[in-house]
Design an enzyme around this catalytic site. Structure first.
Site, PDB file in Angstrom:
ATOM      1  N   SER A 122      40.351  33.706  53.865  1.00 61.15           N
ATOM      2  CA  SER A 122      40.493  34.345  52.552  1.00 61.15           C
ATOM      3  C   SER A 122      41.971  34.565  52.260  1.00 61.15           C
ATOM      4  O   SER A 122      42.769  33.659  52.343  1.00 61.15           O
ATOM      5  CB  SER A 122      39.683  35.644  52.514  1.00 61.15           C
ATOM      6  OG  SER A 122      39.632  36.160  51.213  1.00 61.15           O
ATOM      7  N   ASP A 259      43.546  33.567  44.889  1.00 60.29           N
ATOM      8  CA  ASP A 259      43.796  33.855  46.302  1.00 60.29           C
ATOM      9  C   ASP A 259      43.545  32.608  47.146  1.00 60.29           C
ATOM     10  O   ASP A 259      43.183  31.545  46.632  1.00 60.29           O
ATOM     11  CB  ASP A 259      42.973  35.049  46.774  1.00 60.29           C
ATOM     12  CG  ASP A 259      41.487  34.757  46.893  1.00 60.29           C
ATOM     13  OD1 ASP A 259      41.004  33.830  46.210  1.00 60.29           O
ATOM     14  OD2 ASP A 259      40.800  35.459  47.670  1.00 60.29           O
ATOM     15  N   ASP A 261      41.316  31.431  49.114  1.00 61.66           N
ATOM     16  CA  ASP A 261      40.065  30.658  49.122  1.00 61.66           C
ATOM     17  C   ASP A 261      39.399  30.623  47.754  1.00 61.66           C
ATOM     18  O   ASP A 261      38.246  30.207  47.630  1.00 61.66           O
ATOM     19  CB  ASP A 261      39.104  31.181  50.190  1.00 61.66           C
ATOM     20  CG  ASP A 261      38.558  32.576  49.893  1.00 61.66           C
ATOM     21  OD1 ASP A 261      39.263  33.371  49.242  1.00 61.66           O
ATOM     22  OD2 ASP A 261      37.423  32.876  50.316  1.00 61.66           O
ATOM     23  N   ASP A 263      38.183  32.729  45.506  1.00 62.05           N
ATOM     24  CA  ASP A 263      37.072  33.523  44.960  1.00 62.05           C
ATOM     25  C   ASP A 263      37.556  34.738  44.171  1.00 62.05           C
ATOM     26  O   ASP A 263      36.753  35.525  43.671  1.00 62.05           O
ATOM     27  CB  ASP A 263      36.064  33.934  46.049  1.00 62.05           C
ATOM     28  CG  ASP A 263      36.676  34.695  47.215  1.00 62.05           C
ATOM     29  OD1 ASP A 263      37.852  35.106  47.125  1.00 62.05           O
ATOM     30  OD2 ASP A 263      35.977  34.873  48.240  1.00 62.05           O
ATOM     31  N   GLU A 344      35.109  44.168  41.107  1.00 63.07           N
ATOM     32  CA  GLU A 344      35.729  44.836  42.246  1.00 63.07           C
ATOM     33  C   GLU A 344      37.237  44.860  42.029  1.00 63.07           C
ATOM     34  O   GLU A 344      37.811  43.865  41.559  1.00 63.07           O
ATOM     35  CB  GLU A 344      35.378  44.076  43.527  1.00 63.07           C
ATOM     36  CG  GLU A 344      35.688  44.839  44.790  1.00 63.07           C
ATOM     37  CD  GLU A 344      35.282  44.070  46.047  1.00 63.07           C
ATOM     38  OE1 GLU A 344      35.364  44.658  47.126  1.00 63.07           O
ATOM     39  OE2 GLU A 344      34.914  42.889  45.941  1.00 63.07           O
ATOM     40  N   SER A 346      39.630  44.460  43.888  1.00 63.25           N
ATOM     41  CA  SER A 346      40.352  43.397  44.589  1.00 63.25           C
ATOM     42  C   SER A 346      40.379  42.102  43.788  1.00 63.25           C
ATOM     43  O   SER A 346      41.136  41.188  44.104  1.00 63.25           O
ATOM     44  CB  SER A 346      39.705  43.132  45.945  1.00 63.25           C
ATOM     45  OG  SER A 346      38.408  42.607  45.750  1.00 63.25           O
ATOM     46  N   HIS A 348      37.358  40.354  43.096  1.00 67.51           N
ATOM     47  CA  HIS A 348      36.062  39.686  43.227  1.00 67.51           C
ATOM     48  C   HIS A 348      35.202  40.107  42.038  1.00 67.51           C
ATOM     49  O   HIS A 348      34.883  41.294  41.886  1.00 67.51           O
ATOM     50  CB  HIS A 348      35.351  40.116  44.520  1.00 67.51           C
ATOM     51  CG  HIS A 348      35.919  39.548  45.771  1.00 67.51           C
ATOM     52  ND1 HIS A 348      35.601  38.287  46.215  1.00 67.51           N
ATOM     53  CD2 HIS A 348      36.763  40.070  46.681  1.00 67.51           C
ATOM     54  CE1 HIS A 348      36.230  38.053  47.356  1.00 67.51           C
ATOM     55  NE2 HIS A 348      36.952  39.113  47.659  1.00 67.51           N
TER      56      HIS A 348
END
Length: 499
Positions: A122, A259, A261, A263, A344, A346, A348
C-alpha cells in the site's frame, strides 16, 4: 509436511534459506504487512499462501482466487511465493500481473472469482510488503478472519490439496480501464494534475482520466520502485506540496494524487490548497445526496464533524454513521447498511451502485470528483470547498508506538477520558460533550472541537487527529490536550508530522 514458521531468522544463513519466517505482528486487523527479509522471508510467504488456501477451504468457499502485485522491486517474487502456497493448498490462481489493488477487486467480479490476495505494501515505505485478502466480494478480511489465518499459519495447520492450478490473464489492465471509462465523457474540459509518486497508479491513472475527457498533466507517473521523489501517499504533506506546485504552474482545475497501490485519491484544489479527504467526502456527499434522495453515508472516526452538522446535507435528508477506521471495517459497514458511499479520512472511498461496486478504488474516486465538477460548471474546486462551513483540521499525525504495546496504550487513554468525563473534568478548558469509543477514543468538547487517538492497524504507530469548528487556536488546544495525555506513556515516541 511444511515446517512451522519461526518468528525470527537471521538473513544470510542456512536456516533463513531452509525454514519459513513469519513475525506474528504482521497479521494486522484487516490485512497483513511485514518488512521483507526482516519479518518474513519467501518461505514465510509460501506458508501464508498455504494458510490462506486452508482458510478458504475451511470456510467452505470455492478455492479460486485472483492475485496481482504492486510495483516494488520485490513484489513479483513475493507474489510467486504466495501463489506456490495457494496452489499447494489446492487453489486455482488467476494472476492478473502488475496491478493496482482495485484492479484485483474488479477482477473478482469480472472473472467471477470469489477470493482475492493482492500483494501490496500500500502506502508503506519501501522495504514493506503485505497482502490484502478477501473471500466474499466486495469485502476484505476483518479481525476474525485475520486471527484465524494467523493461527493456521503460525501453527502450520496446512492442508495440501489436489487440484491447484495457475492461469495468467494477459493484458488484464485493458479490461479494468475499459470498465472505468465506459461512461459519457465530461461536458466540461477539466485540466487535471495526475500525481502518482512513481507508484503503480502511474501506469493507469493518466490513461483513465484522459479517456473520460480530462486534459491530464502527469506528475511523477513514470514507474520507479525506488520512489526517488517521495513516498506515494496522498496524506503526506511532501506529496501534497508537489501536487500544489504543479497545479499552480499549469493553472489546473484540480490535482489528484494516488497512493502506491491506487486505492486512495488525494485532492488539491485550483488554488494549490490541499483538501483533506474527509472534506472531499463532505463535498461528494453534498453532490450525491442532491441526486439521490435520503442518501446514507458511513464515515470513519477520524473524519470531520461536518457530516453531522452541515446544513446542506441536513436539508437534503442525508444521514451519516461514524464507524471504525480501516478499509475492511468501512467497506463492510457501507455494505451492511446499503449506504450510497463510505468515506475514510485516509482517502479510501467506497461507492455502492450506481457509482461503484462497494470496494475502494482511487480512480473511481477521481472520476466522482471530476463528475462533481462537471455538474457544477460555474464553480471551481475551491468554490465548492469554500462553500463548506469552515473548520480547522489537522492532517493525520502518527507518533511511533511498538505493535506489541500500542493497543494497551490506547486502552489506557480511553479509560483516562472516560474517567475524566465521569468526574466532570475538562479537556482543553471545556467539559466533554461526547465520547466515541468504537475505535480508540474521539473526545468532543462543548464548542465542537474534538481530538482522536487510536492505534494504527498497519504500522507500529498511534494515530492522532484534531479539529475545531471555532478557530486554529482551538485546534491547537485540542492537540496539546491530547498530546499531554500521550506523553504520560513513555512507549509513545516521536510524531511523523505535527501541526
Amino acid at each position: 509436511m511444511f515446517p512451522k514458521p519461526k518468528p525470527v531468522l537471521v538473513p544470510n544463513t542456512y536456516a533463513f534459506e531452509s525454514e519459513p519466517m513469519v513475525k506474528p505482528t504482521g497479521f494486522r486487523e484487516y490485512d497483513a504487512r511485514w518488512l521483507f527479509n526482516k519479518e518474513i522471508n519467501l518461505m514465510g510467504v509460501q506458508a501464508l499462501g498455504m494458510g490462506l488456501g486452508a482458510l478458504i477451504a475451511e470456510r467452505g468457499v470455492k478455492q479460486e482466487i485472483v492475485t496481482g502485485h504492486d510495483f516494488r522491486g520485490y513484489s513479483a517474487s513475493i507474489k510467486y511465493a504466495l501463489i506456490s502456497g495457494l496452489m499447494a493448498a489446492g487453489c486455482k490462481v488467476h494472476d492478473i500481473g502488475l496491478a493496482v489493488t482495485p484492479m484485483a477487486y474488479f477482477a473478482q467480479f469480472d472473472l467471477d472469482v470469489p477470493c482475492v490476495a493482492m500483494v501490496t505494501a500500500s502506502h508503506n515505505d519501501n522495504g514493506w510488503t503485505g497482502v490484502k485478502m478477501g473471500a466474499n466480494r466486495p469485502l476484505t478480511f476483518g479481525p476474525e478472519e485475520m486471527t484465524r489465518l494467523k493461527e493456521i499459519v503460525l501453527n502450520a495447520e496446512f492442508r495440501n490439496g489436489s487440484g491447484g492450478s495457475y492461469q495468467f490473464h494477459e493484458n488484464y489492465p485493458a479490461r479494468y480501464i475499459a470498465d472505468l471509462t465506459s461512461r459519457p465523457k465530461l461536458k466540461r474540459r477539466l485540466k487535471v494534475v495526475a500525481a502518482c509518486g512513481n507508484g503503480t497508479a502511474g501506469a493507469f491513472a493518466p490513461q483513465v482520466l484522459e479517456a473520460i475527457g480530462c486534459e491530464v498533466v502527469p506528475l511523477d507517473t513514470e514507474l520507479d520502485h525506488t520512489f526517488p521523489k517521495y513516498n506515494p501517499n496522498p496524506e503526506d504533506m511532501e506529496m501534497l506540496h508537489a501536487i500544489r506546485d504543479a497545479v499552480l504552474a499549469h493553472k489546473a482545475d484540480v490535482g489528484l494524487g494516488f497512493d502506491g497501490d491506487g486505492d486512495r485519491c488525494g485532492v488539491v484544489d485550483n488554488t494549490g490548497e490541499e483538501i483533506f479527504a474527509d472534506k472531499v467526502g463532505v463535498m461528494l456527499a453534498r453532490d450525491m445526496s442532491a441526486i439521490h434522495k435520503d442518501a446514507q453515508f458511513v464515515v470513519d472516526v477520524k473524519s470531520t464533524g461536518l457530516f453531522m452538522t452541515d446544513p446542506v446535507l441536513q436539508a437534503q435528508g442525508a444521514k451519516t454513521v461514524y464507524w471504525k477506521t480501516g478499509h475492511s471495517y468501512m467497506k463492510r459497514r457501507t455494505n451492511e447498511l446499503g449506504a450510497l458511499a463510505g468515506f475514510e479520512k485516509s482517502g479510501h472511498f467506497f461507492f455502492n451502485k450506481p457509482f461503484g461496486r462497494g470496494y475502494d478504488d482511487g480512480l473511481v474516486s477521481a472520476i466522482a470528483i471530476c463528475e462533481m465538477l462537471d455538474r457544477a460548471p460555474e464553480k471551481s474546486m475551491a468554490d465548492l470547498k469554500d462553500a463548506l462551513p469552515k473548520t480547522w483540521s489537522s492532517p493525520t499525525m502518527s507518533p511511533h508506538c511498538a505493535d506489541e504495546v500500542k493497543y494497551g496504550v490506547v486502552d489506557a487513554v480511553v479509560k483516562h477520558f472516560q474517567a475524566l468525563q465521569q468526574q466532570g473534568g475538562k479537556v482543553a478548558g471545556q467539559p466533554i460533550r461526547d465520547l466515541v469509543t468504537v475505535n480508540g477514543v474521539r473526545v468532543t468538547v462543548e464548542d465542537g472541537s474534538w481530538g482522536l487517538v487510536r492505534a494504527s492497524s498497519n504500522k507500529p504507530e498511534l494515530v492522532v487527529v484534531v479539529e475545531s469548528p471555532v478557530s486554529d487556536r482551538r485546534m491547537h488546544d485540542m492537540f496539546d490536550a491530547v498530546n499531554e495525555v500521550l506523553r504520560t506513556h513513555p512507549e509513545v515516541g516521536a510524531y511523523n508530522q505535527t501541526i
